[in-house]
Design a protein around this motif. Structure first.
Motif, PDB file in Angstrom:
ATOM      1  N   ALA A  80      -6.776  -8.939   1.807  1.00 37.07           N
ATOM      2  CA  ALA A  80      -6.504 -10.174   1.066  1.00 37.07           C
ATOM      3  C   ALA A  80      -7.147 -11.363   1.764  1.00 37.07           C
ATOM      4  N   VAL A 160       6.709   0.550  -9.707  1.00 39.80           N
ATOM      5  CA  VAL A 160       6.653  -0.714 -10.449  1.00 39.80           C
ATOM      6  C   VAL A 160       5.831  -1.741  -9.680  1.00 39.80           C
ATOM      7  N   ALA A 161       5.965  -1.736  -8.335  1.00 39.70           N
ATOM      8  CA  ALA A 161       5.205  -2.699  -7.539  1.00 39.70           C
ATOM      9  C   ALA A 161       3.716  -2.439  -7.648  1.00 39.70           C
ATOM     10  N   GLY A 164       2.652  -3.496 -11.140  1.00 43.97           N
ATOM     11  CA  GLY A 164       2.713  -4.950 -11.240  1.00 43.97           C
ATOM     12  C   GLY A 164       1.601  -5.628 -10.476  1.00 43.97           C
ATOM     13  N   SER A 165       1.272  -5.117  -9.286  1.00 42.77           N
ATOM     14  CA  SER A 165       0.220  -5.791  -8.537  1.00 42.77           C
ATOM     15  C   SER A 165      -1.135  -5.560  -9.186  1.00 42.77           C
ATOM     16  N   LEU A 168      -1.186  -8.052 -12.059  1.00 42.99           N
ATOM     17  CA  LEU A 168      -1.348  -9.417 -11.555  1.00 42.99           C
ATOM     18  C   LEU A 168      -2.770  -9.653 -11.060  1.00 42.99           C
ATOM     19  N   ALA A 169      -3.327  -8.686 -10.342  1.00 39.63           N
ATOM     20  CA  ALA A 169      -4.652  -8.893  -9.772  1.00 39.63           C
ATOM     21  C   ALA A 169      -5.721  -8.860 -10.846  1.00 39.63           C
ATOM     22  N   ALA A 171      -5.287 -10.209 -13.918  1.00 38.98           N
ATOM     23  CA  ALA A 171      -5.184 -11.395 -14.767  1.00 38.98           C
ATOM     24  C   ALA A 171      -6.151 -12.474 -14.291  1.00 38.98           C
ATOM     25  N   ARG A 173      -9.368 -12.417 -14.448  1.00 37.75           N
ATOM     26  CA  ARG A 173     -10.552 -11.882 -13.785  1.00 37.75           C
ATOM     27  C   ARG A 173     -11.826 -12.477 -14.363  1.00 37.75           C
TER      28      ARG A 173
ATOM     29  N   ILE B  35      -0.914 -16.683   2.553  1.00 34.90           N
ATOM     30  CA  ILE B  35      -0.937 -15.450   3.350  1.00 34.90           C
ATOM     31  C   ILE B  35      -0.207 -15.658   4.675  1.00 34.90           C
ATOM     32  N   ALA B  79       6.271  -2.932  -0.789  1.00 32.47           N
ATOM     33  CA  ALA B  79       6.195  -3.388  -2.174  1.00 32.47           C
ATOM     34  C   ALA B  79       6.035  -4.899  -2.234  1.00 32.47           C
ATOM     35  N   ALA B  82       2.501  -5.932  -1.351  1.00 34.07           N
ATOM     36  CA  ALA B  82       1.541  -5.669  -2.424  1.00 34.07           C
ATOM     37  C   ALA B  82       1.648  -6.725  -3.513  1.00 34.07           C
ATOM     38  N   ILE B  83       2.889  -7.016  -3.960  1.00 33.67           N
ATOM     39  CA  ILE B  83       3.082  -8.005  -5.022  1.00 33.67           C
ATOM     40  C   ILE B  83       2.617  -9.387  -4.566  1.00 33.67           C
ATOM     41  N   LEU B  85       0.491 -10.233  -2.273  1.00 34.11           N
ATOM     42  CA  LEU B  85      -0.951 -10.376  -2.106  1.00 34.11           C
ATOM     43  C   LEU B  85      -1.663 -10.427  -3.444  1.00 34.11           C
ATOM     44  N   SER B  86      -1.159  -9.706  -4.461  1.00 30.23           N
ATOM     45  CA  SER B  86      -1.838  -9.832  -5.749  1.00 30.23           C
ATOM     46  C   SER B  86      -1.546 -11.193  -6.371  1.00 30.23           C
ATOM     47  N   LEU B  89      -4.036 -13.402  -4.793  1.00 35.92           N
ATOM     48  CA  LEU B  89      -5.364 -13.265  -5.393  1.00 35.92           C
ATOM     49  C   LEU B  89      -5.433 -13.975  -6.739  1.00 35.92           C
ATOM     50  N   ARG B  93      -7.909 -17.060  -7.726  1.00 33.48           N
ATOM     51  CA  ARG B  93      -8.824 -17.066  -8.862  1.00 33.48           C
ATOM     52  C   ARG B  93      -8.698 -18.375  -9.640  1.00 33.48           C
TER      53      ARG B  93
END
Lengths: 176, 108
Positions: A80, A160-161, A164-165, A168-169, A171, A173, B35, B79, B82-83, B85-86, B89, B93
Motif C-alpha cells: 500500500a 467478507v473482508a 469487500g477489499s 473497494l479497491a 471502485a 479505477r 497508513i 481483515a 486488508a479493508i 488498505l483498500s 487506495l 484514487r
C-alpha cells in the motif's frame, strides 16, 4: 542474584534484548518521518512481540505471529505504501498543528502511567491447581470443539473482508 | 527481583502491553497519513494481545483460552488491515493524497 553466564542469566538477557527490540521498533514506527520506515519499525516491533510470546509458553502463537503479522500484514502494508505514497519528499514541509503532538504525548503518557500503575499495584489472584496442557494439541482440540463456532465465523469474516477489499479497491479505477 | 529475572513476573508483560497501547495512541495523534494511523492501530492491537497472553500464562485456569483469543485477534487484525488498505487506495484514487489534512470535503 543470577549470574549472567548461567542458563537463567542468558534467558533473561535474551528477554531484555527482545524487550528492547519491541520498544525501539514501536518508537521508530510512530516517530519516523517516512512511511516506509515506520512500516519497518512496526515489523521490528512485531518480531519482538513474537519472541515475547515464546517466553509466555506459546510457541504456536509466536510462529503464527511471525507468519500472519510479519509475513502477510507487513507485506500488504508495504504494497500500500508503494501504491499510494505520492512524493514522500514534500511530507516534512507541511507541519501539523504542534498542539496535537503535545496533547497526544500527554494523553498517551497518562494512559501508560495509569495502566502500568494498575498492573503493578493490583494483587492478581493466581490460579491454584494442577497445570493443564497448553500445547499445540490442546489448542487444536479446543479450536475444533469449544470454539468451533467462532472458528467458522472468523473464516466468514475473512471471506467478507477479502471480497469487500476487492470491491473497494476496484471502485473509481477509471479515474487513473 | 533482578533485571535478569524480569521474564518470570507478570508485571513486566503488563507494563509492556500498556507501553505498546500508549505508543499506538500517540501515533494516532502524531501520524499525518492514513497508513501511519493504520500502523498505530496495529501497535495497539499488539499491546492488547500481549496482555491477553500474559494473563493466560500466569493467571488463567485453562491456558489455551488466551492463545485462541490472540489467534482470533490476529485474524481480525488481518481483515482490518486488508479493508483499511483498500479504503486508503480508494481515497488515494479520488484525492491523489493519503494525508488526513487533504481529505476535507465535509470541512464546511
Amino acid at each position: 542474584m543470577t549470574s549472567l553466564f548461567s542458563q537463567e542469566g542468558l534467558t533473561g538477557l535474551i528477554f531484555l534484548v527482545l524487550l528492547g527490540i519491541t520498544g525501539s521498533g514501536a518508537l521508530v514506527a510512530v516517530t519516523a518521518g517516512r512511511l516506509i520506515r515506520s512500516v519497518a519499525g512496526l515489523l521490528l516491533c512485531l518480531i519482538g512481540v513474537a519472541g515475547i510470546y515464546y517466553f509466555l509458553n506459546s510457541p504456536f502463537v509466536a510462529l503464527m505471529q511471525l507468519l500472519i503479522y510479519v509475513g502477510a500484514v507487513g507485506v500488504v502494508i508495504a504494497f500500500a505504501v508503494m501504491l499510494a505514497d505520492p512524493n514522500p519528499d514534500k511530507q516534512p514541509a507541511r507541519g501539523r498543528n504542534p498542539l496535537m503532538g503535545g496533547l497526544g504525548f500527554l494523553t498517551s503518557g497518562a494512559v501508560f502511567a495509569g495502566l502500568a500503575f494498575l498492573g503493578a499495584s493490583t494483587a492478581w489472584k493466581r490460579h491454584m491447581g494442577p497445570p493443564t496442557d497448553s500445547g499445540m494439541a490442546a489448542i487444536g482440540k479446543s479450536l475444533l470443539t469449544t470454539y468451533s463456532m467462532v472458528f467458522e465465523l472468523i473464516s466468514i469474516v475473512l471471506l467478507v473482508a477479502i471480497i469487500g477489499s476487492l470491491v473497494l479497491a476496484r471502485a473509481g479505477r477509471e479515474k487513473i | 527481583m533482578t533485571l535478569l529475572t524480569l521474564h518470570t513476573i507478570l508485571t513486566t508483560y503488563l507494563v509492556l502491553g500498556a507501553f505498546l497501547l500508549a505508543i499506538g495512541l500517540y501515533g494516532m495523534f502524531a501520524q499525518r497519513t492514513l497508513i501511519g494511523m493504520l500502523i498505530s492501530a496495529e501497535l495497539m492491537l499488539a499491546g492488547a494481545s500481549v496482555n491477553f497472553m500474559a494473563f493466560n500464562r500466569f493467571l488463567a485456569a485453562d491456558p489455551t483460552v488466551g492463545q485462541i483469543f490472540t489467534l482470533f485477534i490476529m485474524g481480525i487484525a488481518a481483515a482490518e488491515a486488508a479493508i483499511a488498505l483498500s479504503i486508503v487506495l480508494a481515497v488515494y484514487r479520488n484525492y491523489r493524497s493519503i494525508d488526513t489534512e487533504d481529505v476535507t470535503d465535509l470541512h464546511g
